[in-house]
Design an enzyme around this catalytic site. Sequence first.
Site, PDB file in Angstrom:
ATOM      1  N   MET A 125       0.855  -1.197   0.000  1.00 56.18           N
ATOM      2  CA  MET A 125       0.000   0.000   0.000  1.00 56.18           C
ATOM      3  C   MET A 125       0.884   1.238   0.000  1.00 56.18           C
ATOM      4  O   MET A 125       0.457   2.335   0.373  1.00 56.18           O
ATOM      5  CB  MET A 125      -0.920   0.001   1.228  1.00 56.18           C
ATOM      6  CG  MET A 125      -1.934  -1.143   1.200  1.00 56.18           C
ATOM      7  SD  MET A 125      -3.492  -0.735   1.998  1.00 56.18           S
ATOM      8  CE  MET A 125      -2.976  -0.395   3.661  1.00 56.18           C
TER       9      MET A 125
ATOM     10  N   GLN B  22      -2.746 -11.752   8.209  1.00 52.96           N
ATOM     11  CA  GLN B  22      -2.982 -11.529   6.785  1.00 52.96           C
ATOM     12  C   GLN B  22      -2.243 -12.595   5.956  1.00 52.96           C
ATOM     13  O   GLN B  22      -2.799 -13.160   5.023  1.00 52.96           O
ATOM     14  CB  GLN B  22      -2.481 -10.131   6.408  1.00 52.96           C
ATOM     15  CG  GLN B  22      -2.423  -9.885   4.929  1.00 52.96           C
ATOM     16  CD  GLN B  22      -1.930  -8.481   4.625  1.00 52.96           C
ATOM     17  OE1 GLN B  22      -2.633  -7.516   4.844  1.00 52.96           O
ATOM     18  NE2 GLN B  22      -0.719  -8.376   4.133  1.00 52.96           N
TER      19      GLN B  22
ATOM     20  N   ASP C  23       2.354  -8.752   9.376  1.00 51.05           N
ATOM     21  CA  ASP C  23       0.907  -8.959   9.286  1.00 51.05           C
ATOM     22  C   ASP C  23       0.649 -10.465   9.252  1.00 51.05           C
ATOM     23  O   ASP C  23       0.231 -11.017   8.226  1.00 51.05           O
ATOM     24  CB  ASP C  23       0.354  -8.282   8.027  1.00 51.05           C
ATOM     25  CG  ASP C  23       0.516  -6.775   8.094  1.00 51.05           C
ATOM     26  OD1 ASP C  23      -0.081  -6.161   8.980  1.00 51.05           O
ATOM     27  OD2 ASP C  23       1.283  -6.238   7.288  1.00 51.05           O
TER      28      ASP C  23
ATOM     29  N   GLN D 244     -10.182  -2.465   2.609  1.00 49.15           N
ATOM     30  CA  GLN D 244      -9.718  -3.077   3.861  1.00 49.15           C
ATOM     31  C   GLN D 244      -9.704  -2.068   5.016  1.00 49.15           C
ATOM     32  O   GLN D 244      -9.211  -2.384   6.090  1.00 49.15           O
ATOM     33  CB  GLN D 244      -8.354  -3.734   3.660  1.00 49.15           C
ATOM     34  CG  GLN D 244      -7.202  -2.810   3.361  1.00 49.15           C
ATOM     35  CD  GLN D 244      -5.965  -3.582   2.929  1.00 49.15           C
ATOM     36  OE1 GLN D 244      -5.899  -4.146   1.858  1.00 49.15           O
ATOM     37  NE2 GLN D 244      -4.973  -3.630   3.822  1.00 49.15           N
TER      38      GLN D 244
ATOM     39  N   HIS E 288       8.980   1.429   3.598  1.00 54.08           N
ATOM     40  CA  HIS E 288      10.042   1.459   4.601  1.00 54.08           C
ATOM     41  C   HIS E 288      10.871   0.203   4.364  1.00 54.08           C
ATOM     42  O   HIS E 288      10.602  -0.554   3.407  1.00 54.08           O
ATOM     43  CB  HIS E 288       9.456   1.535   6.023  1.00 54.08           C
ATOM     44  CG  HIS E 288       8.380   0.518   6.299  1.00 54.08           C
ATOM     45  ND1 HIS E 288       8.636  -0.832   6.311  1.00 54.08           N
ATOM     46  CD2 HIS E 288       7.051   0.654   6.544  1.00 54.08           C
ATOM     47  CE1 HIS E 288       7.511  -1.488   6.582  1.00 54.08           C
ATOM     48  NE2 HIS E 288       6.521  -0.600   6.714  1.00 54.08           N
TER      49      HIS E 288
ATOM     50  N   HIS F 194       9.111  -3.108   3.495  1.00 54.85           N
ATOM     51  CA  HIS F 194       8.726  -3.306   2.090  1.00 54.85           C
ATOM     52  C   HIS F 194       9.955  -3.646   1.254  1.00 54.85           C
ATOM     53  O   HIS F 194       9.922  -4.531   0.409  1.00 54.85           O
ATOM     54  CB  HIS F 194       8.110  -2.022   1.509  1.00 54.85           C
ATOM     55  CG  HIS F 194       6.843  -1.593   2.188  1.00 54.85           C
ATOM     56  ND1 HIS F 194       6.786  -0.505   3.022  1.00 54.85           N
ATOM     57  CD2 HIS F 194       5.589  -2.101   2.140  1.00 54.85           C
ATOM     58  CE1 HIS F 194       5.552  -0.350   3.471  1.00 54.85           C
ATOM     59  NE2 HIS F 194       4.804  -1.308   2.956  1.00 54.85           N
TER      60      HIS F 194
ATOM     61  N   GLY G 207       4.749  -9.938   4.430  1.00 54.74           N
ATOM     62  CA  GLY G 207       5.566  -9.819   5.638  1.00 54.74           C
ATOM     63  C   GLY G 207       4.920 -10.528   6.822  1.00 54.74           C
ATOM     64  O   GLY G 207       3.695 -10.507   6.983  1.00 54.74           O
ATOM     65  N   GLN G 208       5.756 -11.117   7.663  1.00 56.96           N
ATOM     66  CA  GLN G 208       5.283 -11.787   8.873  1.00 56.96           C
ATOM     67  C   GLN G 208       4.699 -10.782   9.858  1.00 56.96           C
ATOM     68  O   GLN G 208       3.955 -11.136  10.759  1.00 56.96           O
ATOM     69  CB  GLN G 208       6.446 -12.581   9.491  1.00 56.96           C
ATOM     70  CG  GLN G 208       6.203 -13.184  10.863  1.00 56.96           C
ATOM     71  CD  GLN G 208       5.117 -14.260  10.851  1.00 56.96           C
ATOM     72  OE1 GLN G 208       4.728 -14.766   9.803  1.00 56.96           O
ATOM     73  NE2 GLN G 208       4.622 -14.614  12.042  1.00 56.96           N
TER      74      GLN G 208
ATOM     75  N   VAL H 268      10.853  -6.790   9.920  1.00 54.06           N
ATOM     76  CA  VAL H 268      12.039  -5.928   9.975  1.00 54.06           C
ATOM     77  C   VAL H 268      11.813  -4.916  11.092  1.00 54.06           C
ATOM     78  O   VAL H 268      10.729  -4.326  11.201  1.00 54.06           O
ATOM     79  CB  VAL H 268      12.265  -5.207   8.633  1.00 54.06           C
ATOM     80  CG1 VAL H 268      13.478  -4.295   8.703  1.00 54.06           C
ATOM     81  CG2 VAL H 268      12.431  -6.229   7.510  1.00 54.06           C
TER      82      VAL H 268
END
Length: 598
Positions: free
Chosen positions: A30, A156, A153, A61, A34, A37, A150-151, A179
């Site tokens: 989105m 998700q 989320d 969402q 940073h 991403h 990414g972990q 991260v």
Amino acid sequence: MRTVRSVRELREMLAPERTKGRSIGLVPTMGAFHDGHLSLIRRARSECEVVVVSLFVNPRQFGPAEDLGSYPRDDARDLALAEAEGVDVLFAPPVDEVYPEGFDTTVTVGGLTSVLDGDPARRGPGHFAGVTTVVTKLFNMAAPDVAYFGQKDAQQALAVKKLVHDLDIPVRIQVCPIVRDPDGLALSSRNAYLDSEERRRALGLSRALQAAEETVASGTRDADAVIAAAQAELDKAGIVPEYLELRSASDLSEVDRVDGPTLLAVAARVGKARLIDNAVLRDNETSKEPNDMSSRPGANAPPAKRAAVTLSTLAEKRTLGEPIVMVTAYDYPSARVAESAEVDVALVGDSGAMTVLGYPSTVPVTLDELLTLAAAVRRGLSTPLLVGDMPFGSYEASNEEAIHNAQRFVKEAGCDAVKLERGGTSVERARAIIAAGIPVMGHVGLTPQTATTLGGYRSQGRTAERALSVAHDAMALQAAGCFAIVFEAIPSALTEAIMSRMRVPVVGIGAGPATDGQVLVFHDILGIHDGHAARFVKRYAGVRDEMIKGVAAFADDVRARRYPAPEHGYTMAPDEIERLHELLEEQTGEPFTGGFSL
Ligand code: KIV
């Protein structure tokens, strides 16, 4: 880098790449990039030939009271960062391209989207419906081979994995680690809302997770106690969580103990920012439990400090995108090394035919020889899953013989599972052994037992037809019920093409980075034997040279009479020596003339 705004342009750009057989990686974002991403983009860049990043703030969402209007956006900066990371296509569609007039379809994943953030009292299941709808659309638009999430989320990522599994979408989901800033704060676009005082307080979240990890590491597994330790840190930071919950890391079901990978998830509002964070906790005291898998039958190894690896651990690792580490082991010392290095799987490979038994290939080694090696490994191993390699001639003739010999690995050597090579008739053998209650690991690509038929020890699947046959073997073994499959010496592009169709963990050796884990031969890792090493071998030590140096130094010392020195000998009291001389004189009738050192 090309920036495209429409689905048509995106498809036009990707179609020729797909025709050329190039692998496509998609990183859905989105924006407001940073380092979190960028880590996903870098992972995609290292694994895929074409990298697509989507930049779309998905209105579906966000709840009515959420921050859609103020969500941080900086398209120009994102564009520059994507370009610098070597992204090929930035897909930044306007809202009406994704949701045109009349759009009226929602993709929902049940179960795990109704807890934590999906609880109706929080963001609610509508949030995840928004995520899974847009992700399904992105998968249909870009048709990637791999998609990166990414972990951070975690819920998700699990919902997307379930979506892909349930709807048979041919894409591999790669979940990448959280991260954090050096002080522990998980990176999030919403950290931009924090002022310096709030940012300091927000550290309470990662400290809470750390306190929980330490509590589990100290042996506490009761969920209430673990939560209490985390809550105490939140209290110190003056943070009242929306939730702080322990749940199964694979399906978010409720847990009351940390048994196996367990997700500790937290969400809290700090100032204007709603922050989430999580950690996957692992019990490392399992070996002390009476019914613990680490006290497997036949395992005499010293007690271990971490939980035994099971088939579900491997499946969970795949789900969480945590690489699986497998090494070969052939005796007690190599098993102790595998144990101390905390590998996940130890394989008593038929490569032992060459590495420890000195045969020219894997073909001559007998079942009895491998059973002796496997039993020695079992005595040194507590926690890694132990797999015995069924040697050439021990499973091909019939299902009955295959079952009987697999049972010997389990009953006589204490193995947890067996491995067999090839597709073809091996698929039926695998099915039979699994039906008899023994887990089977498959092995495709270069299968050394039949290397002669394959044209020697060379990489396999390098033409489209031969690649397809490797893919068929892998899928047939998966369908037969194998719990994991080894891919050996095949092109990375072939691995990538197969991975999106694999539902069980794949461990690669010379199969590129896209597998769920890697295996190497113990002697290759450590440089224990000389001679030719395959292209995929990376040497991490030069143990053979050290061994030669050590033995040569011993030989030199012996020859120069430097060894043994006085400190290497045993002493006797002087009066005992004197008496010994007298006794020897008495018994032999001759004066004692030899010398004893005191
Ligand atoms: O025997 C062996 O060492 C193996 C590994 C290379 C997977 O089969």
